[in-house]
Scaffold this motif. Sequence first.
Motif, PDB file in Angstrom:
ATOM      1  N   UNK A 133       0.836  -1.206   0.000  1.00 41.31           N
ATOM      2  CA  UNK A 133       0.000   0.000   0.000  1.00 41.31           C
ATOM      3  C   UNK A 133       0.874   1.262   0.000  1.00 41.31           C
ATOM      4  N   UNK A 134       1.973   1.214   0.752  1.00 42.12           N
ATOM      5  CA  UNK A 134       2.881   2.368   0.793  1.00 42.12           C
ATOM      6  C   UNK A 134       3.503   2.613  -0.577  1.00 42.12           C
ATOM      7  N   UNK A 135       3.920   1.550  -1.229  1.00 39.22           N
ATOM      8  CA  UNK A 135       4.513   1.697  -2.566  1.00 39.22           C
ATOM      9  C   UNK A 135       3.492   2.284  -3.547  1.00 39.22           C
ATOM     10  N   UNK A 136       2.258   1.815  -3.445  1.00 35.60           N
ATOM     11  CA  UNK A 136       1.206   2.328  -4.334  1.00 35.60           C
ATOM     12  C   UNK A 136       1.007   3.829  -4.150  1.00 35.60           C
ATOM     13  N   UNK A 137       0.955   4.269  -2.889  1.00 35.37           N
ATOM     14  CA  UNK A 137       0.722   5.691  -2.617  1.00 35.37           C
ATOM     15  C   UNK A 137       1.926   6.536  -3.013  1.00 35.37           C
ATOM     16  N   UNK A 138       3.147   6.010  -2.782  1.00 34.88           N
ATOM     17  CA  UNK A 138       4.350   6.767  -3.145  1.00 34.88           C
ATOM     18  C   UNK A 138       4.436   6.947  -4.658  1.00 34.88           C
ATOM     19  N   UNK A 139       4.095   5.929  -5.410  1.00 30.62           N
ATOM     20  CA  UNK A 139       4.242   5.979  -6.870  1.00 30.62           C
ATOM     21  C   UNK A 139       3.095   6.741  -7.556  1.00 30.62           C
ATOM     22  N   UNK A 140       1.881   6.611  -7.009  1.00 34.29           N
ATOM     23  CA  UNK A 140       0.726   7.173  -7.715  1.00 34.29           C
ATOM     24  C   UNK A 140       0.015   8.272  -6.936  1.00 34.29           C
TER      25      UNK A 140
ATOM     26  N   UNK B  65      -5.247   9.323  -5.055  1.00 32.73           N
ATOM     27  CA  UNK B  65      -6.306   9.710  -5.975  1.00 32.73           C
ATOM     28  C   UNK B  65      -7.452   8.715  -5.835  1.00 32.73           C
ATOM     29  N   UNK B  66      -8.453   8.841  -6.663  1.00 30.24           N
ATOM     30  CA  UNK B  66      -9.639   7.991  -6.541  1.00 30.24           C
ATOM     31  C   UNK B  66      -9.290   6.511  -6.719  1.00 30.24           C
ATOM     32  N   UNK B  67      -8.453   6.219  -7.725  1.00 32.20           N
ATOM     33  CA  UNK B  67      -8.108   4.821  -7.996  1.00 32.20           C
ATOM     34  C   UNK B  67      -7.269   4.218  -6.874  1.00 32.20           C
ATOM     35  N   UNK B  68      -6.235   4.965  -6.419  1.00 32.87           N
ATOM     36  CA  UNK B  68      -5.397   4.439  -5.347  1.00 32.87           C
ATOM     37  C   UNK B  68      -6.167   4.322  -4.038  1.00 32.87           C
TER      38      UNK B  68
END
Length: 344
Positions: free
Chosen positions: A22-29, A32-35
């Motif tokens: 989850x941390x990697x997802x938020x750092x990269x993207x 937003x609505x999708x994340x």
Amino acid sequence: MERVRLNRAMHVGFFLLLVASASRLLVRHGLNAESAVNVGLAAVLGLLYAVGVAFWRPLGHRGRLAWLVAVLLLWLVLVEMAPSFSWCAIPLFFVCLRLLSPPLTIVAATVLTVSVIVAQINLADRFDPSQVLAPIAVAAMTVVIFWELRRSGVLEERERLSREIHDTLAQGLTSQRILLQAADRAWESDPSLARSYLRQAMTSTGENLEEARRFVRDLGPADLAERSLPDVLKSICDDFRQEGAEYPLDARTQAVLLRVAQGALANAREHAQASRVVVTLSYLEGEVTLDVFDDGVGFDQAAPGPGRGYGLRGMRDRLAEVGGTLVVESVPGEGTAVAARIPL
């Protein structure tokens, strides 16, 4: 105990990998609505996994299988939406190995491995063979390690049961046989003595049954349930003398020393033809010692007679589990000395 620690480590690993993904997802993207949807789905997955771990026993086998299917389906959906969560495959793989039969484990391993490969390809800018080979290698190593741990656990439990059977049931049955033989010999000449032997055999049978129930449940010796080790040793010796104060020992150390004492006394009774056996329990600086000496026939340690091998090996194995050692000294015609040492 090792398997319990492994299970706990896998559960902790799942939650850490879930948070890391989850941390990697938020750092990269960014957020937003999708994340936000993906993180929310990850939170639901974490909650579902935690419920299964918390209610593992009440769920029963069928309930756990249903829980595992739900977790895997939700994880597959999450990986399809956010490939970063493919990292959670390894602890999920361990849960599959733990719950599923070998054929179903192969199916689950294939699904998990393919999902990870697809996720790795989607994450990368371009394809390279490691995206396929690495997940397959990890899956293969995980299967081998887990099945080897399972096999070791089965062998360990078999060894534990064999030691307990030798130290409780076998010795108890031997005592009962001796008492019944004595009762048979006294049946005509002294009926009251014969009945006394029978009562002792019945008492021994009850004690043996209780010991069998306790070692099946992996509990300590029944004698130590309400008494200390010196009190139990006092009860199995005809003459007892105490010097100094008793030192408090943990339950496992007491159980090991009691089993060693019982095994040594059984050997002296069955094989040594001893007229005198001396049992000494000593609390020394940094260690506790148990010495059992008999004045019997002794034996050649290079070629022990029938019945001498397994009992001594079982004593050594028990002591090794608590960091202790066993020294045996015996010469034909000069008796036997058994010395156990356990560091405190």
